[in-house]
Scaffold this active site. Sequence first.
Site, PDB file in Angstrom:
ATOM      1  N   GLY A 185      -1.012  -7.832  25.440  1.00 24.70           N
ATOM      2  CA  GLY A 185      -1.316  -9.075  26.132  1.00 24.70           C
ATOM      3  C   GLY A 185      -1.149 -10.270  25.209  1.00 24.70           C
ATOM      4  CB  SER A 197      -1.045  -5.517  -6.982  1.00 28.47           C
ATOM      5  OG  SER A 197      -0.170  -6.287  -7.747  1.00 28.47           O
ATOM      6  CD  GLU A 246       1.767  -9.815   4.629  1.00 30.01           C
ATOM      7  OE1 GLU A 246       2.457 -10.471   5.445  1.00 30.01           O
ATOM      8  OE2 GLU A 246       1.901  -9.910   3.402  1.00 30.01           O
ATOM      9  CD  GLN A 291      -1.106 -15.291  -4.467  1.00 30.79           C
ATOM     10  OE1 GLN A 291      -0.717 -14.141  -4.347  1.00 30.79           O
ATOM     11  NE2 GLN A 291      -0.486 -16.308  -3.896  1.00 30.79           N
ATOM     12  NE  ARG A 293      -5.350  -9.869 -11.312  1.00 29.32           N
ATOM     13  CZ  ARG A 293      -4.536 -10.925 -11.253  1.00 29.32           C
ATOM     14  NH1 ARG A 293      -5.026 -12.112 -10.968  1.00 29.32           N
ATOM     15  NH2 ARG A 293      -3.245 -10.784 -11.441  1.00 29.32           N
TER      16      ARG A 293
END
Lengths: 615, 615
Positions: B118, B341, B362, B423, B469
Amino acid sequence: MPVLDLQKLQKVCRLLRADILSATTAAHSGHTTSSLSGVELMATLLFGGFFRAKLDEPSFSNNDRLIFSKGHASPLFYALYSVAGKVSEQELMRLRQFESPLEGHPTMRFPYTEAATGSLGQGLSIGMGMALNAKLDKLPYKTYVLLGDSEMAEGSNWEAIQLAAYYKLNNLIGIIDVNRLGQRGETMYAHDIQAYEDRIRAFGWQTYLIRDGHDLNQVSSAFEFALQQTAKPTMIIAKTIKGKGCSIFENKEQWHSKQLSEEQLGVCLNEIGEIDHAIVGEVNQPEEIQPQISTGFFDAQSRFQFEHKNYSTKEAAGITARELGKTNSQIVVLDGEVSNSTHSDLFKAEFPDRFFEMFIAEQNMVGAALGFSRRGKIPFVFTFAAFFTRAFDQIRMSQYSDPNIKFIGSYAGVSLGKDGTSQMGLEDIAMFRAVQNCVVLQPSDAISTMKLMQQAAAHFGNVYFRTIREALPILYDQDDQFKIGGSRILKLSNRDRLTVIGSGITVHEALKAYEILAAEGIKIRILDLYSIQPIDVKMLVSLAFQTKALLVVEDHYVQGGVAEAVRSVVGKHAGKVHSLAVHKMPRSGTALELLHYEEIDADAIVKKVKELIGQ
Amino acid sequence: MPVLDLQKLQKVCRLLRADILSATTAAHSGHTTSSLSGVELMATLLFGGFFRAKLDEPSFSNNDRLIFSKGHASPLFYALYSVAGKVSEQELMRLRQFESPLEGHPTMRFPYTEAATGSLGQGLSIGMGMALNAKLDKLPYKTYVLLGDSEMAEGSNWEAIQLAAYYKLNNLIGIIDVNRLGQRGETMYAHDIQAYEDRIRAFGWQTYLIRDGHDLNQVSSAFEFALQQTAKPTMIIAKTIKGKGCSIFENKEQWHSKQLSEEQLGVCLNEIGEIDHAIVGEVNQPEEIQPQISTGFFDAQSRFQFEHKNYSTKEAAGITARELGKTNSQIVVLDGEVSNSTHSDLFKAEFPDRFFEMFIAEQNMVGAALGFSRRGKIPFVFTFAAFFTRAFDQIRMSQYSDPNIKFIGSYAGVSLGKDGTSQMGLEDIAMFRAVQNCVVLQPSDAISTMKLMQQAAAHFGNVYFRTIREALPILYDQDDQFKIGGSRILKLSNRDRLTVIGSGITVHEALKAYEILAAEGIKIRILDLYSIQPIDVKMLVSLAFQTKALLVVEDHYVQGGVAEAVRSVVGKHAGKVHSLAVHKMPRSGTALELLHYEEIDADAIVKKVKELIGQ
């Protein structure tokens, strides 16, 4: 066309390489190899006589624009302006340090940044907005966008490519730095520049292949080609070498986002050869043209009075956009192929030149709006509230670009009805609240819609404006005042047991509940919390102090919504805040059925009020 | 290849048209004209001998899959199953009513819906996931996706097109219903089916043009072509007429999402001609093949012990994914070209067949993950926390498809450091909290990462897993227990003045603050709130009761974050909840500089604690 001073350009390129290598080594951080691949492309553009800009006046209307969509190549970006004499070598060596404006990816703290980048696949849309702006303002400036090959996988780029062809933006020039390697290895098409050409040409662009992106003559020919006037945008597709100029990492994997040690740096600087630190890259001057603009007052109300009938806030928003458009030529409207639903077609009918059909491609629409905004326009972006989620990354990134975009999200909430959940904006308030400095407004009738949209237009910054499908009675008078950060009390007595806080359609449900409760002798206070961010802290604290509880009723999921916003600001009174919100999976039905099902209608309010006052 | 019973198919088409018209007129709602254009395309596919499925077992592994990416053509979708004898005419006439499973756009309440659609431009990605699944499980089923022409403007479709070609998905068949008209008028390419062919072919698909999408022979030939085995996916591009079969709106603008009056319905039914309500469309049976799967226990810990060193939670997540992969063959990993990463490359090294490089796209990645999930897989989707915003619409829609996706967002928060704001995931918790029934977890060390990921894998439903990280010391023992909805107390005494609530990296800052305060004789309680949704209500209420205040410290924007989640559940204690969160525009710097700048480090905690206890 310019005559290349090859020898000087070669010197410039050597200096750029040395700067990039030294800065990233000093920073122990930064994308060295991705910067090196684009050196000749950018040096030729800026210092080969093509790019035209007043470097001492970065905001000048007729400067050519340069956007590093591959924002991680910022060491190259900064080095270019260093070679142009605008950034000292000393400053360059402070790359990525906390106090330095030379951040990991370009931000507005660096004066030559047109828009913050770093989330890939956004630059071309922003550039497209700037190119559309040039057409609208009849300015001859060109917009150049440096793209990475990896980011061509992002669908947003293909949205921009298709729309730029549709709008025949021959003033938009993309440059793909095809260095073969993404972050973790080869890209989808590696060094096959033909693959890019086939795809982009099929979408209606003219293309130019550079077989060796480090050959200054080839690069120069590409820009000459791009500047020939045709009716198409141009994509320059250049085969380059990642890490070019330094044998340690040239064309090698696993060097993305890596830097050289001091020792390795010495080896590389040796390979580059003699470096003339005194050389200055010259950028050509643009034509002295200013656009003709009229920035009038935002007084829609003096021109238009709503009749005494029911309006949906989405219709009122469409009417208001048209009326505001009459007072200020900087307003442009972008719509995602739903203008007959959002009523932005009213603006289109009046100002076809300032209306941009962006088709069903919301990411590019928001990116283009940012481009307009960066060039001084006030873009009103219309689509369904739900579909702004499509562009969350673009919206998120826009906050870092000193933006001035008005997002008008219609068909919000379960009151949308029969179309069902896929079309219902139920997380839009959470999304826009999380965008820093974004104003979030939700009007409850036609008059508050018009007054708040005027405020939104006059306010510099991002604004989210939430409207709905249901036609609602007019609650306010033409003289009532509304302001960003304000609220309005609709019912007040000295016998009020608690306060019901509505926003948008729930204001109407609260008013119905008021009548039911009043008939039973129970008085409640009612607040129209039309400004969700910023929020009327003083009023909320005062109501929490004066009444037993604050009952927030919202047509939105609980998380990140109005109740959470209220609780965040009333301090020690937060325990007094209660909430009715959408909490079951919605479905198709009528507006009333769904408001009832989700327990955010008058009945639910009555029930909850009684529970809270212990009756 | 099947021999067409043309006469019967024509009858089926007439019945489909009558059903569509009658149902939408009865509903006074629904997309009549968009349904009518696809009648012959879908009738031929399902009842022309091509489609193979056990209609009495919609979840059967080897059924062909059919996804209506143009979900607004749901009246056609439901009518098909009505003609197949699975939906009564009576039920059809209750289209879009509150109690009916036949919603405005297909949802899981209707048993033949493969995934809720939809929001346009999502079906091809979902279908791509299902096609990849067939390859992985060596099942011969085909996946068919019906697309609208308008939605081809969505970049997500081009992401899917490019990836499907990359993966040579010859079992994926798209059908574009080119009916020329979008919602508000002509689409970008109107009836130019060649424009679609040029673009899609350039991306590496094989294409088939149908000049008349209402000619059953042409449609049949197209499917015959698609089912020939080559190494490419197929796109069938059919020129159709919007509103086909009824002169009132055939090929006319302004009829999108419009219905006929009772009177007009009579006219149209007359035009269609004799309708055989007794006719039943037959669907062929699929081959009786079941995939070989092993769904073992999720016990990574028995196989892997962390050494005594610092780990980033992102690295621990990569290790855990690999270890979990050893115990359960249903786990697949998708990564957005950042596997070195996110450390999902550890899984790839062990299970290359179950690892899918989705490149920097993505939206398609999340759509494909939903496709896998719908076919019983447990997809782990890896990218940076920030970049999941790119797919918010796909994530939003997935909640309506009974999903089982694990989103692992790394590099969250300002502690990311030098790469800067673009980021940094700073609104990711707000986004995933707003997705209903989505679990939101944030571990603070390697052991809690492993234990919580096991829980996430074993839990059926969407889970967001937030990692960072920075390498962090191990806080927990191998025997410590973690659960969805749980939390852990790290410091406790009977002299605690208040409770500091951390999550992820702020747990470590809280522990540092504990030491500083302890040296001054001030005791604080510390809670690791690793499960943000669901949240440990009992513990939070109890802590609010036992200590003077709850100080929530989070590396995320204030809005929609952990503090708001806590305030939402502690009821009358909400006034005791205080917050330290990211509140200034971040920038590049070291993790510690940024935690300090945002006032979410140990120093800020110490200062705030003293302020709150009045010292």
